[in-house]
Design a protein around this motif. Structure first.
Motif, PDB file in Angstrom:
ATOM      1  N   VAL A 162       0.822  -1.209   0.000  1.00  0.00           N
ATOM      2  CA  VAL A 162       0.000   0.000   0.000  1.00  0.00           C
ATOM      3  C   VAL A 162       0.861   1.266   0.000  1.00  0.00           C
ATOM      4  CG1 VAL A 162      -1.931  -1.107   1.181  1.00  0.00           C
ATOM      5  CG2 VAL A 162      -0.180   0.073   2.526  1.00  0.00           C
ATOM      6  N   LEU A 163       2.184   1.109  -0.009  1.00  0.00           N
ATOM      7  CA  LEU A 163       3.049   2.290   0.041  1.00  0.00           C
ATOM      8  C   LEU A 163       3.254   2.889  -1.345  1.00  0.00           C
ATOM      9  CD1 LEU A 163       5.641   1.071   2.699  1.00  0.00           C
ATOM     10  CD2 LEU A 163       3.806   2.760   2.985  1.00  0.00           C
ATOM     11  N   LYS A 164       3.092   2.086  -2.382  1.00  0.00           N
ATOM     12  CA  LYS A 164       3.265   2.570  -3.758  1.00  0.00           C
ATOM     13  C   LYS A 164       2.033   2.314  -4.621  1.00  0.00           C
ATOM     14  CE  LYS A 164       7.830   3.724  -4.145  1.00  0.00           C
ATOM     15  NZ  LYS A 164       7.861   4.393  -2.830  1.00  0.00           N
ATOM     16  N   THR A 165       1.309   1.249  -4.318  1.00  0.00           N
ATOM     17  CA  THR A 165       0.265   0.802  -5.234  1.00  0.00           C
ATOM     18  C   THR A 165      -0.966   1.698  -5.167  1.00  0.00           C
ATOM     19  OG1 THR A 165       1.028  -1.473  -4.924  1.00  0.00           O
ATOM     20  CG2 THR A 165      -1.169  -1.162  -5.895  1.00  0.00           C
ATOM     21  N   ALA A 166      -1.354   2.234  -6.316  1.00  0.00           N
ATOM     22  CA  ALA A 166      -2.573   3.048  -6.398  1.00  0.00           C
ATOM     23  C   ALA A 166      -3.104   2.952  -7.825  1.00  0.00           C
ATOM     24  CB  ALA A 166      -2.286   4.500  -6.029  1.00  0.00           C
ATOM     25  N   VAL A 167      -4.383   2.619  -7.931  1.00  0.00           N
ATOM     26  CA  VAL A 167      -5.027   2.477  -9.235  1.00  0.00           C
ATOM     27  C   VAL A 167      -5.829   3.751  -9.486  1.00  0.00           C
ATOM     28  CG1 VAL A 167      -6.592   1.044 -10.606  1.00  0.00           C
ATOM     29  CG2 VAL A 167      -5.159  -0.015  -8.827  1.00  0.00           C
ATOM     30  N   GLN A 168      -5.636   4.326 -10.675  1.00  0.00           N
ATOM     31  CA  GLN A 168      -6.299   5.602 -10.989  1.00  0.00           C
ATOM     32  C   GLN A 168      -7.531   5.360 -11.859  1.00  0.00           C
ATOM     33  OE1 GLN A 168      -4.927   7.850  -9.223  1.00  0.00           O
ATOM     34  NE2 GLN A 168      -3.003   6.760  -8.837  1.00  0.00           N
ATOM     35  N   LYS A 466       7.975  13.093  13.186  1.00  0.00           N
ATOM     36  CA  LYS A 466       7.512  13.783  11.972  1.00  0.00           C
ATOM     37  C   LYS A 466       6.356  13.019  11.353  1.00  0.00           C
ATOM     38  CE  LYS A 466      11.066  11.973   8.803  1.00  0.00           C
ATOM     39  NZ  LYS A 466      12.082  11.222   9.521  1.00  0.00           N
ATOM     40  N   MET A 467       5.568  13.751  10.575  1.00  0.00           N
ATOM     41  CA  MET A 467       4.458  13.119   9.880  1.00  0.00           C
ATOM     42  C   MET A 467       5.027  12.156   8.841  1.00  0.00           C
ATOM     43  SD  MET A 467       2.250  16.586   9.375  1.00  0.00           S
ATOM     44  CE  MET A 467       0.834  15.909   8.508  1.00  0.00           C
ATOM     45  N   PHE A 468       4.336  11.033   8.642  1.00  0.00           N
ATOM     46  CA  PHE A 468       4.848  10.047   7.700  1.00  0.00           C
ATOM     47  C   PHE A 468       4.978  10.652   6.313  1.00  0.00           C
ATOM     48  CE2 PHE A 468       4.468   6.502   4.672  1.00  0.00           C
ATOM     49  CZ  PHE A 468       5.537   5.755   5.104  1.00  0.00           C
ATOM     50  N   ASP A 469       6.086  10.367   5.678  1.00  0.00           N
ATOM     51  CA  ASP A 469       6.351  10.907   4.346  1.00  0.00           C
ATOM     52  C   ASP A 469       6.372   9.749   3.352  1.00  0.00           C
ATOM     53  OD1 ASP A 469       7.300  12.005   2.043  1.00  0.00           O
ATOM     54  OD2 ASP A 469       9.232  12.674   2.881  1.00  0.00           O
ATOM     55  N   MET A 470       5.328   9.713   2.480  1.00  0.00           N
ATOM     56  CA  MET A 470       5.207   8.602   1.531  1.00  0.00           C
ATOM     57  C   MET A 470       6.388   8.545   0.561  1.00  0.00           C
ATOM     58  SD  MET A 470       2.498   6.699   1.954  1.00  0.00           S
ATOM     59  CE  MET A 470       1.774   6.026   0.462  1.00  0.00           C
ATOM     60  N   PRO A 556       3.835  -0.694   6.313  1.00  0.00           N
ATOM     61  CA  PRO A 556       3.575   0.299   7.347  1.00  0.00           C
ATOM     62  C   PRO A 556       3.029  -0.264   8.654  1.00  0.00           C
ATOM     63  CG  PRO A 556       1.766   0.280   5.792  1.00  0.00           C
ATOM     64  CD  PRO A 556       2.747  -0.774   5.323  1.00  0.00           C
ATOM     65  N   TYR A 557       3.184   0.532   9.692  1.00  0.00           N
ATOM     66  CA  TYR A 557       2.435   0.390  10.936  1.00  0.00           C
ATOM     67  C   TYR A 557       1.855   1.765  11.217  1.00  0.00           C
ATOM     68  CZ  TYR A 557       6.939   2.210  12.462  1.00  0.00           C
ATOM     69  OH  TYR A 557       8.078   2.972  12.567  1.00  0.00           O
ATOM     70  N   HIS A 558       0.672   1.814  11.827  1.00  0.00           N
ATOM     71  CA  HIS A 558       0.016   3.122  11.948  1.00  0.00           C
ATOM     72  C   HIS A 558      -1.117   3.072  12.950  1.00  0.00           C
ATOM     73  CE1 HIS A 558      -3.491   1.781   9.492  1.00  0.00           C
ATOM     74  NE2 HIS A 558      -2.610   1.081   8.805  1.00  0.00           N
TER      75      HIS A 558
END
Ligand SMILES: [Cu+2]
Length: 581
Positions: A162-168, A466-470, A556-558
C-alpha cells in the motif's frame, strides 16, 4: 482459570459510562427514515431495516477469482459513499477462502470527483498501465487500492503493498494475485482501501468488506455446525448533524469539538456522537438511533463474526436481554482463534462485552433470546480521552426472535479434522532479539493557537517526530526475518490511538503495565491515553512476529483511527531476509 477470566475481562474492557436504560426505553424510536434511497451507486438500506448478510464469494477448487469495482457517489443525505462491487453489482461481498487458496481479484477504479457523479462526470484520462500502478504512488481521493487487513501475505505489488500501489480512474483492471498461507489462522479478516491521506474518507464512505478464512470449527470444535453471521459495523458522517440529542437522554452535555473537528468526548456517554454507525450498511443515525433488526430463532446458538470497519469510532459491544448483559463465548480476536498457543484445549472464555478499536474483529457465540424476550445489540460508550471523539451509548440492532426466522446463509461444518498445531513455537515462549520503544504524540502546528492544525506522529523513540512521508523510502525500523522483537508502544497524547501493523500478528504481553496471558494474537490494539500528570505514559507491550518469510519487505504500521493515519501517524518497517547459512 479465575485469574485468566479476570485478565480476560480487563484486557477487553475500557471504562464506560452509566446506563443504557434510556436507550432501552426507546426501543421503537420514530424517525426510522422510511424513504428508500434512490441512489443506484453504493445503495444503502433505510434505517430500521432487517440486517442482510453481505453476499458470499467462495473459492472453487482452490481459487477465488472476482472482479471488484470501486464506486463513489455524493448521496442525498449529504454523505459521500464509497463501495466495492463485484461483477454482478453486489456491494462489498464477503470473500470466503481456505488456507492455501489462490486469490485473484481484478480491481477497477470507477471513482469520480464525488460531487460530479450524475451531473457531469469528470473523466480522468490516464494512459497508466498497471505497471505504473505499482510504482507511481499517486494518491488522491479518486485513487484506490486494496489492503488485506490481518493476512500474512507479502507486502509487494499485486499482493499487499500500500506504500506505492494506487489504481487511478481509467486504468485497466489491476490484478491482485496471492495465496492464502496454509497456516493462516481461520477467522475474520477484511479488505479496505489504503490510500494514504484519503483512507478516512473512503472507509467512512463504506469501502470495506469481510474476508473469511474458513475452517474455524477445526480450531474450535465448540462452533462446529453452528449457523454463522457476518456483521460489519461502519461509521459515517452524521446525517442529522444539527439535531439536538434525543429527549430521552438523561443529560444534555455541552457540545464540544475536538482537534479533528469531530464531536469531542464529553465523558458522559451521551450527546452528539462524532459519527453515525451502520450495521451491514443499515444506518443507525443520531439522535434517536433507530435500531436495525436481527432476526433469530428463539434460543438459537450462532457464531457472530463482527468487524469494526469504522474509520474513527471505537466499539464496546454488548448483547442485552432486557437490561442484562448476556454472556458471550469468545471464539477469536482479529482472525485468530483463542487457544492458539495450544489447539488441543478449548477454553471457555466468557465475556459480557467486547472492546473493539477501529480495524479489530471479534468472533463469539450468541444464544438468541427466548420467546417474547426483548433483546438488543448495543455499543456502550468508550472513554476516548479528553482529546478524543464522542463514542456514545447507542443501540445497533434489536434482536427479534421468531420461530420462522430464516437460517443464516452459512453454516459451519459439523465436524472435521482438527487443525494441525502451529509449525512454529508459541511466540510467548520465544526470546525477543531486542526491545524497541515507539510513541504516539500530537502537536499543534502553531503552539500558541489551539485552533491551528494538528500533526500526528508515531515515532521510534530517539528519532525526530515527523508526519509520515510517503516519498521518503527510508524505513523507521529495520528488522530481520526469522526473529521476534518486543515493542513498547506509548501514548503521549490525550486521546486513544489504535496501533496496527500490516503483514503480521503480535502477542499483547502487557496493557498499562499489567501482564496479560493471552492465548491468541492480535493485529490491532488500543493504546490508553495519557492523563496529563502521571509520571509514566501509558503503554502496551507487544511481541512482534517476524518469523514468517512472507513478512520480508517494507510495509507500514500506523494508528487505525484513519484521520490520524492520514495526518501522519504512520511509520514504515523494512524486514530483511534472514542471512543464508
Ligand atoms: Cu490515533
Amino acid at each position: 482459570m479465575a485469574c485468566k477470566a479476570r485478565t480476560a475481562g480487563a484486557r477487553l474492557a475500557w471504562i464506560f459510562g452509566s446506563s443504557l436504560v434510556v436507550l432501552i426505553t426507546c426501543l421503537l424510536c420514530p424517525g426510522a427514515g422510511a424513504q428508500v434511497s434512490q441512489v443506484s451507486v453504493c445503495p444503502r438500506p433505510p434505517a430500521g431495516s432487517v440486517v442482510a448478510e453481505p453476499e458470499d464469494l467462495r473459492s472453487r477448487e482452490g481459487v477465488l477469482e472476482a472482479d471488484l469495482t470501486a464506486f463513489n457517489v455524493a448521496a442525498p443525505d449529504g454523505t459521500i459513499r464509497y463501495c466495492y462491487t463485484d461483477a454482478s453489482g453486489r456491494e462489498s461481498p464477503n470473500l470466503r477462502v481456505s488456507p492455501g487458496d489462490l486469490v485473484i481479484l481484478r480491481l477497477r477504479n470507477s471513482l469520480v470527483e464525488p460531487k460530479t457523479r450524475g451531473a457531469m462526470e469528470t473523466m480522468h484520462h490516464h494512459a497508466d498501465t498497471s505497471k505504473e500502478a505499482c510504482t507511481t504512488g499517486v494518491m488522491s481521493d479518486v485513487s484506490i487500492n486494496l489492503h488485506f487487513h490481518g493476512l500474512t501475505i507479502p507486502p509487494i505489488c499485486h499482493q499487499d503493498d500500500v506504500l506505492k500501489t494506487a489504481v487511478q480512474p481509467g486504468d485497466p483492471p489491476f490484478e491482485y494475485r496471492f495465496r492464502i498461507p496454509t497456516d493462516e489462522p481461520p477467522g475474520l479478516y477484511w479488505y479496505h482501501p489504503h490510500i494514504h491521506g484519503f483512507s478516512k474518507a473512503q472507509v467512512l464512505g463504506g469501502a470495506s468488506g469481510a474476508l473469511i478464512v474458513e475452517g474455524i470449527e477445526r480450531a474450535k470444535p465448540s462452533v462446529a455446525g453452528l449457523p454463522e453471521r457476518v456483521f460489519i459495523i461502519r461509521d459515517q458522517d452524521l446525517v442529522n448533524p444539527n439535531a439536538p440529542p434525543s429527549k430521552s437522554e438523561p443529560i444534555v452535555p455541552k457540545f464540544l469539538i475536538d482537534r479533528d473537528g469531530d464531536a469531542a468526548n464529553n465523558g458522559t456517554g451521551f450527546g452528539k456522537p462524532a459519527k453515525d454507525l451502520s450495521i451491514n450498511y443499515v444506518p443507525v443515525p443520531y439522535p434517536d438511533y433507530p435500531p436495525a433488526i436481527i432476526k433469530m430463532r428463539p434460543n438459537e446458538r450462532q457464531l457472530w463474526r463482527v468487524l469494526n470497519a469504522s474509520a474513527i469510532t471505537y466499539l464496546n459491544l454488548q448483547v442485552l436481554f432486557g437490561r442484562s448483559a448476556q454472556p458471550l463465548r469468545l471464539v477469536a480476536m482479529d482472525g485468530v482463534p483463542i487457544d492458539h498457543n495450544d489447539p488441543r484445549v478449548d477454553t471457555e472464555n466468557v465475556q459480557t462485552h467486547f472492546g473493539l478499536p477501529p480495524g479489530a474483529r471479534v468472533e463469539f457465540i450468541v444464544t438468541g433470546p427466548a420467546v417474547n424476550q426483548s433483546a438488543l445489540l448495543v455499543t456502550r460508550t468508550v472513554d476516548t480521552g479528553p482529546g478524543g471523539e464522542n463514542d456514545t451509548n447507542r443501540m445497533l440492532a434489536r434482536i427479534v426472535e421468531s420461530p420462522e426466522a430464516s437460517e443464516p446463509r452459512s453454516t459451519l461444518a459439523a465436524a472435521s479434522d482438527p487443525l494441525p498445531p502451529p509449525r512454529l513455537p508459541w511466540i510467548g515462549n520465544v526470546q525477543p532479539v531486542r526491545v524497541r520503544r515507539l510513541y504516539f504524540s500530537e502537536k499543534l502546528t502553531n503552539p500558541d493557537d489551539p485552533t491551528s492544525a494538528v500533526e500526528f506522529y508515531l515515532t521510534v523513540d530517539g528519532q525526530e517526530p515527523k508526519m509520515f512521508d510517503m516519498s521518503s523510502g527510508v524505513p523507521g525500523i529495520v528488522a530481520q526475518q526469522g526473529t521476534v522483537e518486543d515493542w513498547i508502544i506509548e501514548n503521549r497524547s490525550r486521546e486513544l490511538h489504535a496501533f496496527h501493523i500490516h503483514q503480521l500478528h503480535f502477542l499483547l504481553l502487557e496493557y498499562e503495565g499489567r501482564q496479560l496471558h493471552e492465548d491468541f494474537l492480535r493485529d490491532t490494539v488500543n493504546v490508553p491515553y495519557f492523563d496529563g500528570h502521571s509520571l509514566a505514559y501509558p503503554s502496551v507491550r507487544l511481541r512482534m512476529d517476524f518469523r514468517d518469510p512472507n513478512t520480508v519487505g517494507t510495509f507500514p504500521y500506523h494508528c487505525h483511527i484513519l484521520e490520524h493515519e492520514d495526518k501522519g501517524m504512520m511509520g514504515s518497517i523494512r524486514v530483511d531476509p534472514a542471512p543464508k547459512n
